[in-house]
Design a protein around this motif. Structure first.
Motif, PDB file in Angstrom:
ATOM      1  N   PRO A 193      41.492  45.705  44.729  1.00  0.00           N
ATOM      2  CA  PRO A 193      42.329  44.732  44.025  1.00  0.00           C
ATOM      3  C   PRO A 193      43.708  45.282  43.681  1.00  0.00           C
ATOM      4  O   PRO A 193      43.875  46.483  43.449  1.00  0.00           O
ATOM      5  CB  PRO A 193      41.516  44.433  42.755  1.00  0.00           C
ATOM      6  CG  PRO A 193      40.639  45.626  42.558  1.00  0.00           C
ATOM      7  CD  PRO A 193      40.310  46.118  43.931  1.00  0.00           C
ATOM      8  N   ILE A 194      44.677  44.385  43.636  1.00  0.00           N
ATOM      9  CA  ILE A 194      46.000  44.755  43.134  1.00  0.00           C
ATOM     10  C   ILE A 194      45.882  45.045  41.646  1.00  0.00           C
ATOM     11  O   ILE A 194      45.168  44.357  40.912  1.00  0.00           O
ATOM     12  CB  ILE A 194      47.005  43.614  43.389  1.00  0.00           C
ATOM     13  CG1 ILE A 194      47.119  43.328  44.887  1.00  0.00           C
ATOM     14  CG2 ILE A 194      48.376  43.951  42.804  1.00  0.00           C
ATOM     15  CD1 ILE A 194      47.954  42.098  45.217  1.00  0.00           C
ATOM     16  N   SER A 195      46.572  46.053  41.184  1.00  0.00           N
ATOM     17  CA  SER A 195      46.530  46.444  39.773  1.00  0.00           C
ATOM     18  C   SER A 195      46.822  45.253  38.862  1.00  0.00           C
ATOM     19  O   SER A 195      47.768  44.490  39.109  1.00  0.00           O
ATOM     20  CB  SER A 195      47.559  47.550  39.516  1.00  0.00           C
ATOM     21  OG  SER A 195      47.790  47.713  38.133  1.00  0.00           O
ATOM     22  N   ASP A 196      46.016  45.100  37.815  1.00  0.00           N
ATOM     23  CA  ASP A 196      46.275  44.001  36.875  1.00  0.00           C
ATOM     24  C   ASP A 196      47.584  44.206  36.115  1.00  0.00           C
ATOM     25  O   ASP A 196      48.191  43.255  35.625  1.00  0.00           O
ATOM     26  CB  ASP A 196      45.089  43.765  35.931  1.00  0.00           C
ATOM     27  CG  ASP A 196      44.678  44.998  35.148  1.00  0.00           C
ATOM     28  OD1 ASP A 196      45.360  46.029  35.234  1.00  0.00           O
ATOM     29  OD2 ASP A 196      43.657  44.926  34.438  1.00  0.00           O
ATOM     30  N   ASP A 197      48.049  45.458  36.026  1.00  0.00           N
ATOM     31  CA  ASP A 197      49.373  45.705  35.445  1.00  0.00           C
ATOM     32  C   ASP A 197      50.449  45.021  36.291  1.00  0.00           C
ATOM     33  O   ASP A 197      51.375  44.397  35.763  1.00  0.00           O
ATOM     34  CB  ASP A 197      49.665  47.207  35.386  1.00  0.00           C
ATOM     35  CG  ASP A 197      48.894  47.917  34.281  1.00  0.00           C
ATOM     36  OD1 ASP A 197      48.842  47.365  33.162  1.00  0.00           O
ATOM     37  OD2 ASP A 197      48.347  48.994  34.531  1.00  0.00           O
ATOM     38  N   VAL A 198      50.323  45.173  37.598  1.00  0.00           N
ATOM     39  CA  VAL A 198      51.294  44.574  38.519  1.00  0.00           C
ATOM     40  C   VAL A 198      51.250  43.056  38.431  1.00  0.00           C
ATOM     41  O   VAL A 198      52.286  42.386  38.303  1.00  0.00           O
ATOM     42  CB  VAL A 198      51.015  45.035  39.961  1.00  0.00           C
ATOM     43  CG1 VAL A 198      51.888  44.275  40.954  1.00  0.00           C
ATOM     44  CG2 VAL A 198      51.244  46.529  40.093  1.00  0.00           C
ATOM     45  N   LEU A 199      50.046  42.475  38.504  1.00  0.00           N
ATOM     46  CA  LEU A 199      49.925  41.018  38.511  1.00  0.00           C
ATOM     47  C   LEU A 199      50.280  40.402  37.163  1.00  0.00           C
ATOM     48  O   LEU A 199      50.878  39.317  37.112  1.00  0.00           O
ATOM     49  CB  LEU A 199      48.511  40.618  38.933  1.00  0.00           C
ATOM     50  CG  LEU A 199      48.128  40.983  40.365  1.00  0.00           C
ATOM     51  CD1 LEU A 199      46.705  40.546  40.683  1.00  0.00           C
ATOM     52  CD2 LEU A 199      49.103  40.384  41.368  1.00  0.00           C
ATOM     53  N   ALA A 200      49.925  41.076  36.072  1.00  0.00           N
ATOM     54  CA  ALA A 200      50.277  40.563  34.742  1.00  0.00           C
ATOM     55  C   ALA A 200      51.798  40.486  34.584  1.00  0.00           C
ATOM     56  O   ALA A 200      52.341  39.519  34.047  1.00  0.00           O
ATOM     57  CB  ALA A 200      49.667  41.443  33.656  1.00  0.00           C
TER      58      ALA A 200
END
Length: 217
Positions: A193-200
């Motif tokens: 998965p793409i980092s949730d930091d990036v997506l957030a």
């Protein structure tokens, strides 16, 4: 001399643009040899001496796809992976079935323009332009039976059946292997998965929302 160099540069640019989509065939046909271990951009040609009529034939577009799924649509593709005779011909097609309120979710075809016609029912369709100083412009249209709409290559587009009866559409694409990137699946369902930091940060929401979205895929 400078003028000659400029002319050569322009010709090289024009040549590269001309080859930006599927290359033109250099023979009558190049039926894909899917058993070959040789890796090329596309498929190696089967020996013409063993090519059969069946290599140019596909049966099944008369059958409805199963729309019992989360989005209520089903795409039956006829590209080089299903019809080996399409190799090097730069064209393919799809049948799309939509349940009532069914959606072909926002997606792109990185290697093809798509032209779509409604065979039965109705569709709300649209595409979004690429980034610009004026933002991303949305073009939408309600289609009825017999209507045609085109989605430019690489742009995000969608189709939605707003009605209470099924809809059927046929699409033609300008590549033997157009590729499909479904936006939600790619962004929230990538592996790993793409980092949730990036997506957030990208979607301007908290990490819990991103974690919930990723869990759906």
């Amino acid at each position: 001399m400078a003028a000659k160099m400029l002319l050569l540069a322009l010709l090289a640019t024009a040549s590269s643009l001309a080859m930006a989509s599927d290359p033109s065939p250099l023979q009558d046909f190049c039926v894909a040899d899917k058993d070959s271990k040789v890796l090329v951009n596309g498929f190696v040609c089967k020996d013409p001496k063993v090519v059969k009529a069946e290599d140019f034939f596909f049966r099944g577009l008369d059958k409805a796809g199963d729309t019992v799924n989360k989005v209520g649509s089903n795409v039956t593709a006829v590209n080089v992976n299903q019809l080996v005779g399409l190799n090097t011909l730069g064209i393919s097609m799809v049948r799309i079935d939509y349940a009532p309120r069914g959606l072909n979710a926002p997606h792109t075809h990185p290697r093809a323009t798509e032209i779509l016609t409604v065979i039965e029912g109705q569709l709300l369709v649209g595409f979004v332009t690429s980034n610009s100083d004026d933002g991303n412009r949305l073009f939408t249209k309600m289609l009825k039976k017999g209507d045609v709409f085109v989605f430019p290559q690489g742009l995000i587009h969608f189709q939605f059946n707003p009605g209470h009866t099924k809809t059927i559409a046929i699409g033609a694409l300008s590549s033997q292997n157009p590729g499909t990137i479904t936006i939600a699946n790619a962004v929230f369902g990538s592996k790993p998965p793409i980092s949730d930091d990036v997506l957030a940060k990208a979607f301007q929401v908290d990490k819990k929302t991103i974690d919930w979205l990723q869990a759906q895929f």
